[in-house]
Write an enzyme that holds these catalytic residues in place. Structure first.
Site, short mmCIF file in Angstrom:
data_model
loop_
_atom_site.label_atom_id
_atom_site.label_comp_id
_atom_site.label_asym_id
_atom_site.label_seq_id
_atom_site.Cartn_x
_atom_site.Cartn_y
_atom_site.Cartn_z
N SER A 101 37.61 55.96 27.61
CA SER A 101 37.39 56.55 28.92
C SER A 101 38.68 57.11 29.53
O SER A 101 39.26 58.04 29.00
CB SER A 101 36.75 55.50 29.84
OG SER A 101 36.30 56.07 31.04
N ASP A 240 37.32 62.58 33.67
CA ASP A 240 38.19 61.71 32.88
C ASP A 240 37.97 62.00 31.40
O ASP A 240 37.23 62.92 31.03
CB ASP A 240 37.93 60.23 33.22
CG ASP A 240 36.55 59.75 32.80
OD1 ASP A 240 35.65 60.60 32.61
OD2 ASP A 240 36.36 58.53 32.68
N ASP A 242 36.33 60.84 28.92
CA ASP A 242 35.02 60.89 28.25
C ASP A 242 33.94 61.52 29.11
O ASP A 242 32.78 61.56 28.71
CB ASP A 242 34.59 59.49 27.79
CG ASP A 242 34.20 58.58 28.93
OD1 ASP A 242 34.73 58.76 30.05
OD2 ASP A 242 33.37 57.68 28.71
N ASP A 244 32.41 60.76 32.01
CA ASP A 244 31.42 60.08 32.84
C ASP A 244 31.92 59.86 34.26
O ASP A 244 31.21 59.33 35.10
CB ASP A 244 30.98 58.75 32.21
CG ASP A 244 32.11 57.74 32.08
OD1 ASP A 244 33.26 58.07 32.41
OD2 ASP A 244 31.83 56.61 31.62
#
Length: 446
Positions: A101, A240, A242, A244
C-alpha cells in the site's frame, strides 16, 4: 485461533525478513490453494503494485497455487480495488494483491479478496494459517494448475470506474493534476479522467520498482499541492501506491482529506435523493466531521482503524458510505471495497453538479486541530495497559476539559504506537501530543 501471519490487511513486512520471503510466499500460495479448493477446478486472480519485489512474489504465489492444483490469472500492476472488481466479474475463487500500500518499496505484503470482491473471511484466513503448518505437497502433473494473463484487465477496470458516475457526466473544462505515487494507478487513473473529458497533468507515473510512494502520492501531498498552484489547476487528486486511498487538493492548494471527501459524498448522495442517515468513520475521524454531519442529521458511527473494520461496521449498521481520514473511502453503492478512483469521481460529480470549486464543497466542514506522532516501540502492545501511560492520558484529557480527544493505539502492521490528540486549541494539542509521545517512548521504546 490466534494468527501468526495475518494482520488487519493480510501479511505484510520488510522484504527478505520473515514472513515476506520467497519461500514463505511460495508456501502461502500453496496453503491458500488448499484452503480455497472445493469441488471442481478453482482459479485465483493475482495483481500487484509496482515494487521490484512484486516480480518475485508473483512467481512464488503462481508456483504455490499451481502446486495445489489451482489455476492462476495474472494482471500485472493493477490497483487493489481493481483486483477486487475483477475477482468478482471474472468469477474467480479469490483475488490476491501483492502490495504494501502506502509503505516504501522495501516493504511488501500479500492480501486476499473473496470471490465477492470483499476481504477474505476470518475463517478462510484461519484455514490458510492451518495449512501453513502442514508439509507442502505437489499435485500430480495432470492436476497442476495453469497460469494465464488477463490481457484486457486495465480496460475492464477503467470502464468500471467510469460507470460509477452517470453516462452523461463530463469533466470537460476542468484542469486536474493526478498524482499516482509511481504506483499501481499510473496507467489507470490518468486515463479515467482523460476519457471523461478533463485536461489531465499526471505526476508520479514513472515507476522504476524503487520509487513507489517516494515523495509523491496520498501520503506526501506536497508535490501535488505545488503542481496544482503552479499550473493554476482546478484541483488535484493523489493516490497511494496501490490505489485504494485518495487525497484531494483544492484550487488553492489546500489538502482535502478522507474526512472531507466522505462529507462531500454523503451530502451529494443526500442531494441526489438517497436516504443517508449515517456513515461510518473510525476512531481517528475528526470531531469536526462528526459535528458537520450532525448538522445535516447524519450520524457518524466510529469503527476501529482499518478498512476491514470500517466495512464490518458499515454492514452491521446498514450504511453505504464509510471511510478513514487517510483516504480509504468505501462506497458500497458503487463497489465492494475502498477505491480511490471511484471515491474521487463521486466528489467530482458533486463539483460538476453544483458548478463550484472544491473549496466550496467543504466550506461548512471545520476540522479540529489534530496531531499524531508515531512512536516506534520494541513490540506492538496495548499502551493503555501501562500505568504510566494511562496516567498521562488521563491528565491530558483533564486539560482538554471535554473540548477534544486523546487516542493511543498500536499499529496493525508495524511496531508503532500512534499517539493522537485533537482539540480546539492548536498550541495545546501540539504540547499534549508531544508530551504523550515522550511518555510512550520512555515507557515502551526498545
Amino acid at each position: 485461533m490466534s494468527r501468526r501471519y495475518f494482520g488487519t490487511d493480510g501479511v505484510r513486512g520488510r522484504v527478505g525478513e520473515p514472513p515476506i520471503t520467497a519461500d514463505f510466499v511460495l508456501k502461502l500460495g500453496w496453503a491458500a490453494g488448499q484452503a480455497l479448493r472445493q469441488n471442481g477446478r478453482e482459479r485465483v486472480l493475482i495483481g500487484k503494485d509496482t515494487r521490484v519485489s512484486g516480480y518475485m512474489f508473483e512467481s512464488a504465489l503462481e508456483a504455490g497455487l499451481s502446486a495445489a492444483g489451482v489455476d492462476v490469472l495474472l494482471t500485472g500492476p493493477m490497483p487493489t480495488p481493481a483486483i477486487a472488481y475483477l475477482t468478482r466479474t471474472l468469477h474467480c475463487s479469490a483475488g490476491i494483491v501483492i502490495s504494501a500500500s502506502h509503505n516504501p518499496f522495501d516493504d511488501n505484503g500479500i492480501k486476499f479478496f473473496s470471490a465477492r470482491g470483499t476481504k477474505l473471511p476470518d475463517a478462510v484466513e484461519e484455514e490458510i494459517e492451518a495449512w501453513l503448518e502442514r508439509p507442502m505437497t505437489t499435485e500430480r502433473s495432470d492436476r497442476l494448475g495453469k497460469a494465464s494473463r488477463v490481457q484486457d484487465a486495465a480496460g475492464r477496470y477503467i470502464e468500471f470506474c467510469k460507470a460509477t458516475v452517470p453516462s452523461t457526466f463530463s469533466l470537460k473544462g476542468l484542469r486536474i493534476v493526478v498524482d499516482c505515487a509511481h504506483g499501481a494507478t499510473y496507467h489507470i487513473a490518468p486515463a479515467v479522467f482523460d476519457e471523461l473529458g478533463a485536461e489531465v497533468t499526471a505526476i508520479g507515473v514513472d515507476p522504476d520498482g524503487f520509487n513507489i510512494n517516494d515523495g509523491v502520492g496520498a501520503t506526501v501531498p506536497a508535490a501535488l499541492q505545488r503542481a496544482v498552484v503552479e499550473q493554476g489547476a482546478d484541483l488535484g487528486i493523489a493516490f497511494d501506491g496501490d490505489g485504494d486511498r485518495v487525497i484531494m487538493v483544492d484550487e488553492r492548494g489546500e489538502v482535502v482529506d478522507g474526512d472531507a471527501i466522505l462529507y462531500v459524498i454523503a451530502l451529494s448522495r443526500r442531494q441526489s435523493g438517497h436516504a443517508v442517515r449515517a456513515v461510518v468513520g473510525t476512531l481517528m475521524t475528526n470531531l469536526g466531521l462528526e459535528h458537520a454531519l450532525a448538522r445535516q442529521d447524519i450520524r457518524l458511527h466510529r469503527a476501529r482503524v482499518g478498512d476491514r473494520y470500517v466495512l464490518e461496521t458499515m454492514e452491521r449498521e446498514g450504511c453505504l458510505l464509510g471511510g478513514e481520514s487517510s483516504g480509504h473511502i468505501i462506497c458500497l453503492d458503487r463497489t465492494t471495497t475502498g477505491d480511490g478512483i471511484v471515491a474521487a469521481l463521486q466528489v467530482l460529480f458533486e463539483l460538476v453538479r453544483r458548478e463550484v470549486p472544491l473549496s466550496e464543497l467543504v466550506r461548512d466542514l471545520e476540522p479540529y486541530p489534530q496531531q499524531m506522532i508515531n512512536v516506534r516501540v520494541a513490540e506492538r502492545t496495548d499502551p493503555m495497559q501501562h500505568p504510566r501511560i494511562a496516567e498521562a492520558v488521563a491528565a491530558a484529557e483533564r486539560e482538554l476539559d471535554g473540548q477534544g480527544r486523546v487516542l493511543l493505539r498500536a499499529s496493525g502492521t508495524e511496531p508503532v504506537i500512534r499517539v493522537m490528540v485533537e482539540g480546539r486549541d492548536e498550541s495545546r494539542v501540539a504540547h499534549l501530543v508531544q508530551r504523550l509521545a515522550d511518555e510512550v517512548a520512555a515507557a515502551l521504546a526498545g
